[in-house]
Design an enzyme around this catalytic site. Sequence first.
Site, PDB file in Angstrom:
ATOM      1  N   LYS A 131       0.838  -1.212   0.000  1.00  0.00           N
ATOM      2  CA  LYS A 131       0.000   0.000   0.000  1.00  0.00           C
ATOM      3  C   LYS A 131       0.868   1.255   0.000  1.00  0.00           C
ATOM      4  O   LYS A 131       0.461   2.286  -0.536  1.00  0.00           O
ATOM      5  CB  LYS A 131      -0.966  -0.014   1.185  1.00  0.00           C
ATOM      6  CG  LYS A 131      -1.979  -1.142   1.088  1.00  0.00           C
ATOM      7  CD  LYS A 131      -3.421  -0.683   1.129  1.00  0.00           C
ATOM      8  CE  LYS A 131      -4.306  -1.721   0.481  1.00  0.00           C
ATOM      9  NZ  LYS A 131      -5.590  -1.948   1.035  1.00  0.00           N
ATOM     10  N   LYS A 213      -3.938 -10.112  -6.776  1.00  0.00           N
ATOM     11  CA  LYS A 213      -5.208 -10.378  -6.072  1.00  0.00           C
ATOM     12  C   LYS A 213      -6.336  -9.487  -6.597  1.00  0.00           C
ATOM     13  O   LYS A 213      -6.096  -8.329  -6.926  1.00  0.00           O
ATOM     14  CB  LYS A 213      -4.963 -10.066  -4.588  1.00  0.00           C
ATOM     15  CG  LYS A 213      -6.076 -10.385  -3.654  1.00  0.00           C
ATOM     16  CD  LYS A 213      -5.634 -10.097  -2.222  1.00  0.00           C
ATOM     17  CE  LYS A 213      -5.753  -8.622  -1.877  1.00  0.00           C
ATOM     18  NZ  LYS A 213      -6.866  -8.281  -1.006  1.00  0.00           N
ATOM     19  N   LYS A 216     -11.008  -4.684  -4.206  1.00  0.00           N
ATOM     20  CA  LYS A 216     -12.130  -3.760  -4.425  1.00  0.00           C
ATOM     21  C   LYS A 216     -11.662  -2.352  -4.743  1.00  0.00           C
ATOM     22  O   LYS A 216     -12.425  -1.560  -5.292  1.00  0.00           O
ATOM     23  CB  LYS A 216     -13.073  -3.783  -3.219  1.00  0.00           C
ATOM     24  CG  LYS A 216     -12.465  -3.285  -1.931  1.00  0.00           C
ATOM     25  CD  LYS A 216     -13.483  -3.273  -0.815  1.00  0.00           C
ATOM     26  CE  LYS A 216     -13.155  -4.220   0.305  1.00  0.00           C
ATOM     27  NZ  LYS A 216     -11.845  -4.022   0.944  1.00  0.00           N
TER      28      LYS A 216
HETATM   29  N1  AQP Z   1      -8.994 -11.528  -3.772  1.00  0.00           N
HETATM   30  C1  AQP Z   1      -9.393 -12.047  -2.630  1.00  0.00           C
HETATM   31  N2  AQP Z   1      -9.636 -13.382  -2.531  1.00  0.00           N
HETATM   32  C2  AQP Z   1     -10.054 -13.922  -1.369  1.00  0.00           C
HETATM   33  N3  AQP Z   1     -10.263 -13.200  -0.241  1.00  0.00           N
HETATM   34  C3  AQP Z   1     -10.037 -11.877  -0.299  1.00  0.00           C
HETATM   35  N4  AQP Z   1     -10.143 -10.895   0.614  1.00  0.00           N
HETATM   36  C4  AQP Z   1      -9.773  -9.719   0.047  1.00  0.00           C
HETATM   37  N5  AQP Z   1      -9.449  -9.901  -1.231  1.00  0.00           N
HETATM   38  C5  AQP Z   1      -9.594 -11.234  -1.478  1.00  0.00           C
HETATM   39  C6  AQP Z   1     -10.614 -11.082   1.976  1.00  0.00           C
HETATM   40  O1  AQP Z   1     -11.718 -10.208   2.151  1.00  0.00           O
HETATM   41  C7  AQP Z   1     -11.734  -9.775   3.511  1.00  0.00           C
HETATM   42  C8  AQP Z   1     -11.844  -8.297   3.578  1.00  0.00           C
HETATM   43  O2  AQP Z   1     -10.691  -7.682   3.101  1.00  0.00           O
HETATM   44  P1  AQP Z   1     -10.357  -6.193   3.560  1.00  0.00           P
HETATM   45  O3  AQP Z   1     -11.430  -5.292   3.130  1.00  0.00           O
HETATM   46  O4  AQP Z   1     -10.096  -6.175   5.009  1.00  0.00           O
HETATM   47  O5  AQP Z   1      -9.047  -5.778   2.862  1.00  0.00           O
HETATM   48  P2  AQP Z   1      -8.187  -6.455   1.789  1.00  0.00           P
HETATM   49  O6  AQP Z   1      -7.795  -7.813   2.209  1.00  0.00           O
HETATM   50  O7  AQP Z   1      -7.065  -5.501   1.483  1.00  0.00           O
HETATM   51  O8  AQP Z   1      -9.221  -6.541   0.570  1.00  0.00           O
HETATM   52  P3  AQP Z   1      -9.218  -5.746  -0.792  1.00  0.00           P
HETATM   53  O9  AQP Z   1     -10.495  -6.060  -1.503  1.00  0.00           O
HETATM   54  O10 AQP Z   1      -7.945  -6.001  -1.537  1.00  0.00           O
HETATM   55  O11 AQP Z   1      -9.292  -4.247  -0.281  1.00  0.00           O
HETATM   56  P4  AQP Z   1      -8.417  -3.028  -0.737  1.00  0.00           P
HETATM   57  O12 AQP Z   1      -8.582  -2.945  -2.230  1.00  0.00           O
HETATM   58  O13 AQP Z   1      -8.977  -1.866  -0.012  1.00  0.00           O
HETATM   59  O14 AQP Z   1      -7.013  -3.323  -0.304  1.00  0.00           O
HETATM   60  C9  AQP Z   1     -10.470 -10.309   4.153  1.00  0.00           C
HETATM   61  O15 AQP Z   1     -10.790 -11.471   4.873  1.00  0.00           O
HETATM   62  C10 AQP Z   1      -9.589 -10.632   2.991  1.00  0.00           C
HETATM   63  O16 AQP Z   1      -8.672 -11.668   3.272  1.00  0.00           O
END
Ligand code: AQP
Length: 348
Positions: A131, A213, A216
């Site tokens: 990040k 990955k 969102k």
């Molecule tokens: N691609 C993924 N596959 C499986 N699980 C995923 N998670 C996130 N991306 C995937 C799981 O979703 C939960 C919530 O995630 P988060 O919002 O706490 O943050 P993150 O892991 O950083 O998810 P994002 O979507 O990638 O958010 P941004 O874009 O803001 O960084 C967690 O249980 C995570 O493991």
Amino acid sequence: MSENKEADLTAANTENKAAKKKRVFSGVQPTGRLVLGNYLGAVKNWVPMQDENECCFCVVDQHSITVRQDPKELRQRCLDFLTLYIACGLDPDKSLIYFQSHVPAHAQLAWVLNCYTYMGELSRMTQFKEKSLKHQDNINAGLFTYPVLMAADILLYQTDLVPVGIDQKQHLEIAQIIAKRFNGAYGDVFRIPEAIIPKVGAKIMSLQDPTSKMSKSDVNPKAYIAVLDEPDTIIKKMKSAVTDSDGKVEYGDGKDGINNLLTIYSVATGESIESTQARFANLGYGDFKMQVAEAVVELLRPVREKYYDLKKNEDYVKSVYTKSADVANKIAGRTMDKVYKKIGFIAR
Ligand code: AQP
């Protein structure tokens, strides 16, 4: 949630060991639209846990401001996420469903735990490194101490199980380290949480770059499927998913795009990857992508329908997060009292 349920859950904080129920905590940060990766890797797996455990599911709004957010959009997204939690199958009669910022103890405990976490430990966090590269103009202290707030989220509720995708494994490990360090100094204050990571679907990949990955916050909407995407959009995005030139629907090395689509199909339908692969072995990529798209459309259809139903009843949604936060505050307050007492603060 009924008054009785509230009383049950509060009492359960001290007695859940005796009742043999485990406490579950998890959350998603509202940094974009809830996507298929979040759903398959996390939220979908929370639903069956509600029957056997005491569950706290949080929209972790405080985490989301480690990256700049537009206030109006964030407010809307927070409500959408909470509504989506219910639409995905979280049941307010079984679980607490609320906003992290409605329970001030998350931030209070995070401050305490900051003092029991080392800079070196936080500098090793993969998410911080990634990040920081992505947001070089805003490498703020909150981004650095994100895992400490996450440890507080979990430890506050004396959590046993944390269902997450694989990307959060490292954060879970540091939460365990912090809890053990604190317990080592003061006795058994925190329960040591365990990560629950799905065998298939723990890391759904981007549709446009299947070596990364699905996230969102990806700037390219074609890279993800949002849980609320309409069927036409899902089909279009799936059709444009990056694959390879080999033309074989087979799971294997160097076939990240196809591996990802096989995984998505398998988790969406419950069919194993082996059997999926065997069934689609003679299909061309175009037809295979359509099969995956249709499976995802069917998986998400009831969620989308329930979401739009719930949107008509905002008072109900408000009553869910208000009542849940009342109970969560009580549970969290007990841990905070214990923590403050142990570290030597004067009781109010
Ligand atoms: N691609 C993924 N596959 C499986 N699980 C995923 N998670 C996130 N991306 C995937 C799981 O979703 C939960 C919530 O995630 P988060 O919002 O706490 O943050 P993150 O892991 O950083 O998810 P994002 O979507 O990638 O958010 P941004 O874009 O803001 O960084 C967690 O249980 C995570 O493991």
